[in-house]
Scaffold this motif. Structure first.
Motif, PDB file in Angstrom:
ATOM      1  N   LYS A 149       0.827  -1.207   0.000  1.00 18.33           N
ATOM      2  CA  LYS A 149       0.000   0.000   0.000  1.00 18.33           C
ATOM      3  C   LYS A 149       0.868   1.266   0.000  1.00 18.33           C
ATOM      4  N   ALA A 150       2.028   1.186   0.645  1.00 15.42           N
ATOM      5  CA  ALA A 150       2.924   2.348   0.710  1.00 15.42           C
ATOM      6  C   ALA A 150       3.821   2.441  -0.511  1.00 15.42           C
ATOM      7  N   ASN A 151       3.715   1.466  -1.408  1.00  9.44           N
ATOM      8  CA  ASN A 151       4.571   1.411  -2.602  1.00  9.44           C
ATOM      9  C   ASN A 151       6.056   1.322  -2.246  1.00  9.44           C
ATOM     10  N   ILE A 152       6.331   0.533  -1.214  1.00  8.36           N
ATOM     11  CA  ILE A 152       7.716   0.237  -0.804  1.00  8.36           C
ATOM     12  C   ILE A 152       7.995  -1.225  -1.165  1.00  8.36           C
ATOM     13  N   LYS A 153       9.144  -1.474  -1.750  1.00  9.30           N
ATOM     14  CA  LYS A 153       9.519  -2.849  -2.074  1.00  9.30           C
ATOM     15  C   LYS A 153       9.882  -3.593  -0.796  1.00  9.30           C
ATOM     16  N   ALA A 154       9.376  -4.828  -0.644  1.00 16.38           N
ATOM     17  CA  ALA A 154       9.630  -5.593   0.584  1.00 16.38           C
ATOM     18  C   ALA A 154      10.239  -6.947   0.245  1.00 16.38           C
ATOM     19  N   THR A 155      11.471  -7.162   0.713  1.00 19.55           N
ATOM     20  CA  THR A 155      12.111  -8.473   0.568  1.00 19.55           C
ATOM     21  C   THR A 155      11.923  -9.230   1.884  1.00 19.55           C
ATOM     22  N   ILE A 156      11.234 -10.366   1.793  1.00 13.48           N
ATOM     23  CA  ILE A 156      10.838 -11.115   2.994  1.00 13.48           C
ATOM     24  C   ILE A 156      11.466 -12.505   2.924  1.00 13.48           C
ATOM     25  N   VAL A 157      12.163 -12.880   3.993  1.00 16.32           N
ATOM     26  CA  VAL A 157      12.807 -14.200   4.042  1.00 16.32           C
ATOM     27  C   VAL A 157      12.192 -15.003   5.191  1.00 16.32           C
ATOM     28  N   MET A 158      11.584 -16.150   4.861  1.00 13.60           N
ATOM     29  CA  MET A 158      10.942 -16.927   5.926  1.00 13.60           C
ATOM     30  C   MET A 158      11.313 -18.412   5.850  1.00 13.60           C
ATOM     31  N   PRO A 159      11.376 -19.069   7.014  1.00 12.58           N
ATOM     32  CA  PRO A 159      11.679 -20.500   7.038  1.00 12.58           C
ATOM     33  C   PRO A 159      10.636 -21.309   6.259  1.00 12.58           C
ATOM     34  N   LEU A 160      11.080 -22.402   5.658  1.00 12.29           N
ATOM     35  CA  LEU A 160      10.166 -23.310   4.971  1.00 12.29           C
ATOM     36  C   LEU A 160       9.028 -23.769   5.884  1.00 12.29           C
ATOM     37  N   ASP A 161       9.308 -23.870   7.179  1.00 13.95           N
ATOM     38  CA  ASP A 161       8.305 -24.379   8.122  1.00 13.95           C
ATOM     39  C   ASP A 161       7.292 -23.331   8.578  1.00 13.95           C
ATOM     40  N   ALA A 162       7.458 -22.087   8.191  1.00 12.94           N
ATOM     41  CA  ALA A 162       6.518 -21.049   8.629  1.00 12.94           C
ATOM     42  C   ALA A 162       5.133 -21.339   8.036  1.00 12.94           C
ATOM     43  N   ILE A 172       0.829 -12.565  -2.719  1.00 14.15           N
ATOM     44  CA  ILE A 172      -0.274 -11.835  -3.372  1.00 14.15           C
ATOM     45  C   ILE A 172      -0.095 -10.324  -3.208  1.00 14.15           C
ATOM     46  N   ALA A 173       0.632  -9.918  -2.170  1.00 14.57           N
ATOM     47  CA  ALA A 173       0.923  -8.492  -1.987  1.00 14.57           C
ATOM     48  C   ALA A 173       1.961  -8.001  -2.988  1.00 14.57           C
ATOM     49  N   GLY A 174       2.567  -8.949  -3.703  1.00 17.62           N
ATOM     50  CA  GLY A 174       3.621  -8.562  -4.645  1.00 17.62           C
ATOM     51  C   GLY A 174       4.977  -8.425  -3.966  1.00 17.62           C
ATOM     52  N   GLY A 175       5.110  -8.998  -2.773  1.00 20.33           N
ATOM     53  CA  GLY A 175       6.381  -8.949  -2.046  1.00 20.33           C
ATOM     54  C   GLY A 175       7.434  -9.808  -2.735  1.00 20.33           C
ATOM     55  N   ASP A 176       8.679  -9.513  -2.393  1.00 24.46           N
ATOM     56  CA  ASP A 176       9.839 -10.219  -2.948  1.00 24.46           C
ATOM     57  C   ASP A 176      10.169 -11.330  -1.937  1.00 24.46           C
ATOM     58  N   LEU A 177       9.619 -12.520  -2.171  1.00 20.82           N
ATOM     59  CA  LEU A 177       9.615 -13.597  -1.169  1.00 20.82           C
ATOM     60  C   LEU A 177      10.743 -14.603  -1.376  1.00 20.82           C
ATOM     61  N   TYR A 178      11.434 -14.943  -0.289  1.00 20.98           N
ATOM     62  CA  TYR A 178      12.407 -16.038  -0.292  1.00 20.98           C
ATOM     63  C   TYR A 178      12.092 -16.985   0.860  1.00 20.98           C
TER      64      TYR A 178
ATOM     65  N   VAL B 394       9.307 -19.196  -6.529  1.00 17.72           N
ATOM     66  CA  VAL B 394       9.912 -18.667  -5.309  1.00 17.72           C
ATOM     67  C   VAL B 394      11.161 -19.476  -4.993  1.00 17.72           C
ATOM     68  N   GLU B 395      12.245 -18.762  -4.723  1.00 20.37           N
ATOM     69  CA  GLU B 395      13.526 -19.418  -4.500  1.00 20.37           C
ATOM     70  C   GLU B 395      13.634 -19.897  -3.056  1.00 20.37           C
ATOM     71  N   THR B 396      14.174 -21.109  -2.861  1.00 18.33           N
ATOM     72  CA  THR B 396      14.468 -21.587  -1.519  1.00 18.33           C
ATOM     73  C   THR B 396      15.974 -21.543  -1.298  1.00 18.33           C
ATOM     74  N   LEU B 397      16.371 -20.802  -0.257  1.00 18.43           N
ATOM     75  CA  LEU B 397      17.792 -20.624   0.053  1.00 18.43           C
ATOM     76  C   LEU B 397      18.259 -21.687   1.036  1.00 18.43           C
ATOM     77  N   GLN B 398      19.558 -21.942   1.030  1.00 19.46           N
ATOM     78  CA  GLN B 398      20.179 -22.736   2.089  1.00 19.46           C
ATOM     79  C   GLN B 398      20.820 -21.756   3.070  1.00 19.46           C
ATOM     80  N   PRO B 399      20.903 -22.128   4.360  1.00 18.95           N
ATOM     81  CA  PRO B 399      21.544 -21.218   5.319  1.00 18.95           C
ATOM     82  C   PRO B 399      22.927 -20.788   4.809  1.00 18.95           C
ATOM     83  N   GLY B 400      23.191 -19.491   4.925  1.00 21.09           N
ATOM     84  CA  GLY B 400      24.479 -18.971   4.458  1.00 21.09           C
ATOM     85  C   GLY B 400      24.444 -18.430   3.040  1.00 21.09           C
ATOM     86  N   GLN B 401      23.434 -18.838   2.276  1.00 20.01           N
ATOM     87  CA  GLN B 401      23.306 -18.354   0.896  1.00 20.01           C
ATOM     88  C   GLN B 401      22.888 -16.879   0.913  1.00 20.01           C
ATOM     89  N   GLN B 402      23.206 -16.161  -0.157  1.00 18.24           N
ATOM     90  CA  GLN B 402      22.855 -14.738  -0.180  1.00 18.24           C
ATOM     91  C   GLN B 402      21.887 -14.389  -1.296  1.00 18.24           C
TER      92      GLN B 402
END
Lengths: 407, 407
Positions: A149-162, A172-178, B394-402
């Protein structure tokens, strides 16, 4: 009349101060920074009765929030969540005044929204174009949606288990997801190098000073909803601990404003899972900081934080208010989740359920007394954790088949 | 001062009246019943300014709701959901005043909660001990949770294809859950025989008169939130159509009370999916009732209702307000869902998204003009429909990857 009475940022560890009108992250000493206001001016300018005619969002307290210009506020209608009395569960636990602050009734379905709304608004005001953060799911989802909504790019890194739904919110928000095949601490390292090498704004928990300000509004609201009375006990599911830090800060600010009785503090209780209880371990030993909790695990994913950056502030809040820290088992929190649904009609998240399991134990031990006013924080919707409910023995009918009710 | 000014029930088809202080289901003629109030007395007793100091739930309108005694009210904090202006989506569609009424920010995450709160409260007042209903998921979840709080047994029958999370809501509430290998119409038959043969209260859509009263509060709130002004257009995703019936009833009641300008009605738009569009078919032909829509299908499960019991009331509301009915494709509604998330930060349900897809078309056709005030009803959380969001690449990283950010 100004929209905000913010004055500066201050380090709670070494006391160093910082300007608030440019990007700041941690103190040079490594501590998170706290936001300070000209509370004397606020006191002269408004009083608590003015709140009555304010909109039903956390922005009703805008003088005590860090955003200078209303046009920078990014709001989806967050805050003033219900504070519900729970008579049936209260009776079951032997409590006459048991309440739930229900943070499920908020955009994105989690209390993380408060930090996102205030944090993103201030980031917008500071001219941030790109932020990054590690997350156990809910925070990343909230920040990605508000950033959109703020038109800010967001890179989000989350564990596979989240929780899987939180990936979809970011997407769906268009975030840059890893995703990362590891823990939130591994995600944190990825974000750390992104920040250092590419100059991205670090939105990690407590590495930007403003999400605490969003979370503290839970404290303002609880007190306002109780008719400007401070409850005896507040229980909070503690991962990063920002909520407990924020609520403690809120109570102190309200006392300085003279909006509540002087001297009375709610006993703050940090609730953790037995599978991840670093704050509980530290509190038992009377320590000021916690130790990394090895091999942590719990279905209450939001409180799977083995070492919180703000642990010393959480422990300070507990000691100063004569509170405590307590760990509950997975069985106990899942049982509490069922009980809240079947007696009170609320499908709450496992983190929130942990606080009810804790109330049960603390009441049995006599640490909480029958007539005390007790507030449990349910930090989000059970809907975001479908895997915590396992359905057993449900019949599937064919069209035309009938049901025979057994009474 | 009475808590409620309900007087009786009335059949909108044949005009027959019924007492409201005992259990009533359909009229003898087969039509749903509507609740009537002594609006003259209400007009003498309160005015719209009194609403300012009322609690932020739909029970703020208690004089215009059917429950006599406040102690029978079963509330989880439902209502007064945010009405949000959507500037970015509005600009994209060429609209200066586009709003979303966000029914995701409510207990159980769906607008069905309104009907459940009022319906269960009145059932409690009438002494109901056991109810049954067929459901496409969200209504059953809401009724099971509110029934749990009211200590009423709830038998819920839902299709196997209904959103899985809603089964879990019924289950954790302690509801008596059955799945059926068929449609909601098949579930309805099962409930029908249970009601006939075992004397269970029939809580099926429109077979009890009170859920309309819960839904109508969306109309009150929209108008109150716009400063007691009626918007030009309201779009509503139409399955059973109770919301559109309720909103139309609300507007007429507010006119009788003199709380809004006389004569001005919002053009009501029934939005359906191309895969299930019985109301649209009927409206195109100028019919007063719809025909069963064969082989219906849509991902917006809540509007997969091939023949609604209250279809004639929905059509009446559309004709009387010079509204229309429109069907949108699956692609269009999923595209709208993404657009709302990425521009406005709201993850909405596919039913709600359908109304935005409809706005786009109606604006392009000139049926909606640039400066008109347009309200889309988002009936629930996107969180309850994880399968509508498919994550790609969506890319899945390994710990330590950049991460290397590409700008």
């Amino acid at each position: 009349m100004k929209y905000s009475y913010i004055t500066h940022l201050e380090c709670p560890k070494c006391g160093k101060t910082y300007e608030e009108n440019r990007i700041q992250q941690l103190c040079q000493c490594g501590s998170p920074l706290l936001v300070r206001y000209d509370l004397e001016k606020v006191k002269e300018t408004i009083n608590r009765e003015d709140m009555k005619n304010r909109p039903n969002t956390l922005w009703r307290y805008h003088e005590l929030l860090p955003v200078h210009h209303q046009e920078n506020v990014v709001s989806l209608g967050e805050g003033m969540t219900p504070l519900k009395k729970l008579p049936y569960l209260g009776a079951d636990y032997g409590l006459n005044n048991l309440y739930m602050k229900d943070e499920g009734i908020i955009p994105t379905g989690s209390f993380k929204t408060r930090g996102a709304s205030v944090g993103i608004s201030k980031a917008k005001e500071l001219g941030v174009k790109h932020l990054a953060m590690p997350t156990n799911g809910n925070a990343g989802a909230a920040w990605a949606l508000y950033a959109a909504k703020a038109n800010i790019k967001a890179t989000i890194v989350m564990p596979l288990d989240a929780p899987e739904i939180t990936r979809k919110e970011v997407y769906i928000a268009g975030g840059d997801l890893y995703l990362i095949n590891g823990l939130i601490s591994d995600a944190g390292k990825v974000v750390g190098s992104l920040v250092q090498e590419q100059g991205v704004y670090d939105a990690s928990t407590l590495k930007e000073p403003y999400r605490i300000e969003g979370k503290k509004t839970m404290g303002y609201e609880i007190v306002e909803q109780l008719g400007w009375k401070v409850p005896d006990v507040i229980l909070y599911p503690t991962g990063g601990g920002v909520g407990i830090i924020g609520i403690y800060k809120a109570i102190l600010e309200l006392q300085q404003l003279g909006w509540i009785e002087q001297g009375k503090l709610p006993r703050l209780v940090a609730v953790q899972a037995e599978g991840c209880a670093p704050i509980v371990e530290a509190w038992k030993k009377g320590e000021k900081e916690s130790v990394f909790f090895e091999n942590s695990t719990t279905c209450a994913f939001g409180i799977n934080v083995p070492k919180a950056l703000g642990d010393f502030l959480v422990l300070e809040g507990i000691y100063a208010t004569k509170g405590c820290a307590i760990a509950v088992s997975e069985e106990a929190l899942l049982e509490a989740q069922k009980l809240v649904a079947s007696l009170e009609g609320n499908f709450i998240c496992p983190e929130g359920a942990a606080t009810f399991a804790a109330v049960k134990t603390l009441r049995e031990q006599g640490w909480i007394r029958e007539d005390e006013h007790v507030v449990c924080l349910n930090t989000g919707l059970g809907l975001k954790y479908p895997e915590t409910v396992e359905i057993e023995d449900v019949e599937t009918l064919q069209p035309g088949q009938q049901i025979l009710i057994k009474n």
